[in-house]
Design a protein around this motif. Structure first.
Motif, PDB file in Angstrom:
ATOM      1  N   TYR A 170       0.817  -1.217   0.000  1.00  0.00           N
ATOM      2  CA  TYR A 170       0.000   0.000   0.000  1.00  0.00           C
ATOM      3  C   TYR A 170       0.853   1.270   0.000  1.00  0.00           C
ATOM      4  O   TYR A 170       0.394   2.348  -0.423  1.00  0.00           O
ATOM      5  CB  TYR A 170      -0.930   0.019   1.219  1.00  0.00           C
ATOM      6  N   ARG A 171       2.098   1.177   0.465  1.00  0.00           N
ATOM      7  CA  ARG A 171       2.978   2.349   0.533  1.00  0.00           C
ATOM      8  C   ARG A 171       3.447   2.805  -0.837  1.00  0.00           C
ATOM      9  O   ARG A 171       3.988   3.907  -0.977  1.00  0.00           O
ATOM     10  CB  ARG A 171       4.201   2.038   1.401  1.00  0.00           C
ATOM     11  N   LYS A 172       3.231   1.989  -1.864  1.00  0.00           N
ATOM     12  CA  LYS A 172       3.728   2.316  -3.202  1.00  0.00           C
ATOM     13  C   LYS A 172       2.786   3.247  -3.955  1.00  0.00           C
ATOM     14  O   LYS A 172       3.074   3.632  -5.085  1.00  0.00           O
ATOM     15  CB  LYS A 172       3.969   1.024  -3.986  1.00  0.00           C
ATOM     16  N   GLY A 173       1.675   3.611  -3.338  1.00  0.00           N
ATOM     17  CA  GLY A 173       0.779   4.593  -3.932  1.00  0.00           C
ATOM     18  C   GLY A 173      -0.265   3.978  -4.848  1.00  0.00           C
ATOM     19  O   GLY A 173       0.040   3.103  -5.649  1.00  0.00           O
ATOM     20  N   PHE A 174      -1.506   4.439  -4.710  1.00  0.00           N
ATOM     21  CA  PHE A 174      -2.625   3.914  -5.493  1.00  0.00           C
ATOM     22  C   PHE A 174      -2.843   4.743  -6.755  1.00  0.00           C
ATOM     23  O   PHE A 174      -2.721   5.971  -6.740  1.00  0.00           O
ATOM     24  CB  PHE A 174      -3.912   3.941  -4.670  1.00  0.00           C
ATOM     25  N   ASP A 175      -3.181   4.056  -7.844  1.00  0.00           N
ATOM     26  CA  ASP A 175      -3.629   4.701  -9.074  1.00  0.00           C
ATOM     27  C   ASP A 175      -5.083   4.316  -9.326  1.00  0.00           C
ATOM     28  O   ASP A 175      -5.618   3.402  -8.696  1.00  0.00           O
ATOM     29  CB  ASP A 175      -2.772   4.269 -10.267  1.00  0.00           C
TER      30      ASP A 175
END
Length: 276
Positions: free
Chosen positions: A143-148
């Motif tokens: 989840y830390r990798k950022g949502f698109d």
């Protein structure tokens, strides 16, 4: 004589300085706004423990953790920090309260308010599958990798809205609805592990759940096609299915939901603006 005293005190001063430094490092930092529906990331000393809403959080190797605040989260939140010296620190924060769109509709026939009794067992079985899938939680921080955006388009439904039929409140809407034609590709908003892939649940039709780690999961419903299987690892941007109108819906759209375990979060709060 003074030099001797200073030399004798140096080890003690070093211990005090180390304890003060350790205490400073263990001071908690929250990286997101505390508001109803929020996914909240934070950081603390990697050796400290953090407890929120009765649950002990996993602290990763860099000291990061995550938790979520539901639609009706209380105005005050208490976080417990268990320090390495055995002390427990209690911190209290204010949670921003939101106003939701509530619609009151009278004169609705009962068959549209409640499902027929003959499907009650099916509904219960579906709910049990979904609950089990959302309870799965790997010790990772995808989840830390950022949502698109899993799909872009007109927003046709928002988190938190609710209808009251004939004076009876129905379940709030916990997702973000994005209207697109049947067959529009849906992609993974961030990487994760597929924990559920079912083509025909009673309410949600074609349904996929992806675990993003530490209790954060995404649910994609009303799909017309499912392109992944339970146990499959997906990367951000991988096609996982197609927009549909399956289950109990009035038109084609993607209903995307985010959970922190049993707490329902607002997908709109983790997204960048839609691309032009």
């Amino acid at each position: 004589m003074r030099l001797l005293i200073v030399l004798l005190l140096l080890p003690c001063l070093a211990v005090v300085a180390a304890e003060q430094s350790s205490q400073k490092v263990e001071s908690i930092t929250l990286l997101d706004t505390l508001t109803q529906g929020a996914m909240v990331r934070g950081q603390v000393n990697v050796k400290a423990g953090v407890e929120v809403l009765g649950r002990s959080l996993r602290i990763d190797d860099e000291g990061y953790f995550v938790f979520g605040l539901g639609r009706d989260a209380e105005p005050e939140l208490t976080i417990l920090i268990h320090h390495t010296n055995g002390n427990t620190e209690k911190k209290t924060y204010s949670v921003l309260q939101r106003e939701y769109d509530i619609q009151y509709v009278e004169g609705v026939a009962s068959k549209y308010v409640s499902p027929p009794p003959e499907v009650s067992q099916r509904i219960a079985n579906d709910a049990a599958m979904v609950k089990a899938a959302r309870a799965e939680s790997r010790p990772v921080s995808d989840y830390r990798k950022g949502f698109d955006w899993p799909v872009t388009g007109r927003i046709s439904g928002v988190y938190g809205s609710q209808r009251v039929f004939n004076g009876v409140p129905k379940r709030p809407h916990y997702g973000l609805d994005i209207a697109r034609p049947v067959g529009t590709p849906v992609v993974a908003p961030v990487e994760g592990l597929v924990t559920l892939a079912e083509p025909d649940l009673y309410y949600s039709g074609g349904t996929i759940i992806i675990d993003h780690g530490d209790g954060i999961s995404s649910t994609f419903i009303h799909l017309s096609k499912i392109d992944v299987a339970k146990g499959q690892v997906v990367a951000k941007g991988d096609k996982i299915g197609e927009v549909g109108a399956t289950g109990r819906v009035t038109g084609p759209h993607l209903d995307w939901r985010i959970n922190w375990f049993e707490h329902r979060l607002d997908p709109a709060l983790v997204l960048p603006p839609q691309p032009e």
